[in-house]
Design an enzyme around this catalytic site. Structure first.
Site, short mmCIF file in Angstrom:
data_model
loop_
_atom_site.label_atom_id
_atom_site.label_comp_id
_atom_site.label_asym_id
_atom_site.label_seq_id
_atom_site.Cartn_x
_atom_site.Cartn_y
_atom_site.Cartn_z
N CYS A 107 -28.45 -16.87 -17.17
CA CYS A 107 -28.00 -18.10 -17.91
C CYS A 107 -26.69 -18.50 -17.25
O CYS A 107 -26.06 -19.63 -17.56
CB CYS A 107 -28.19 -18.15 -19.30
SG CYS A 107 -26.85 -17.10 -20.20
N CYS A 145 -29.17 -12.47 -24.65
CA CYS A 145 -27.57 -12.69 -25.22
C CYS A 145 -26.81 -11.62 -25.82
O CYS A 145 -25.81 -11.35 -25.75
CB CYS A 145 -27.75 -13.93 -26.02
SG CYS A 145 -28.84 -15.32 -25.52
FE1 FES Z 1 -26.68 -17.53 -22.24
FE2 FES Z 1 -27.51 -16.92 -24.43
S1 FES Z 1 -28.51 -18.28 -23.10
S2 FES Z 1 -25.88 -16.07 -23.37
#
Ligand code: FES
Length: 146
Positions: free
Chosen positions: A33, A102
């Site tokens: 992400c 995460c």
């Molecule tokens: Fe990037 Fe949670 S979506 S750290």
């Protein structure tokens, strides 16, 4: 989607910020992400006496950072090295499968900070291995860095 513990940890995180004279600093980014987590450690003897974080990420990443810094305070380095993202997920009462990565950031940031501490002391950094999503937390995602 999120447990009450995640929401509580996200809305009122502990240990946010930098430690100016940290003994070890670990910064990692998620290839999934693009978010970034930085963990600062104060270490006395073989124990973590303080841990703080700066995270540019989602609610799960901030909740994971906050919970991780609370959990590793007082831990010997050897125990903190073995600290797993599954420990964080359990402490948060679970994370949605798409958000387990995460919590992996927190585990990786702790290891990076311990290795930074080791390097500053002239010790070899430990092998971090691959950054596995899950460590048994059961999200079914693929490892991110393999
Ligand atoms: Fe990037 Fe949670 S979506 S750290």
């Amino acid at each position: 989607m999120y447990t009450e513990k995640v929401i509580a940890e996200f809305t009122n995180p502990e240990n946010v910020g930098e430690i100016a004279d940290a003994d070890g600093v670990g910064e990692v980014g998620s290839p999934a992400c693009g978010d970034i987590m930085k963990i600062y450690l104060k270490i006395e003897g073989d124990k973590i006496t303080d841990a703080r974080f700066q995270t540019f990420g989602c609610a799960a990443a901030i909740a994971s950072s906050s919970m991780t810094t609370r959990m590793i305070r007082g831990m010997p380095l050897s125990e903190a090295w073995e600290f797993s993202n599954a420990d964080v997920v359990d402490a948060l009462g679970g994370l949605p499968p798409a958000k387990v990565h995460c919590s992996v950031l927190a585990r990786d940031a702790v290891r990076a900070a311990i290795n930074d501490y080791r390097t500053r002391r002239g010790l070899e950094p430990r092998e971090t291995g691959s950054s596995r999503c899950c460590d048994g937390a059961g999200c079914g995602s693929k490892p991110e860095n393999d």
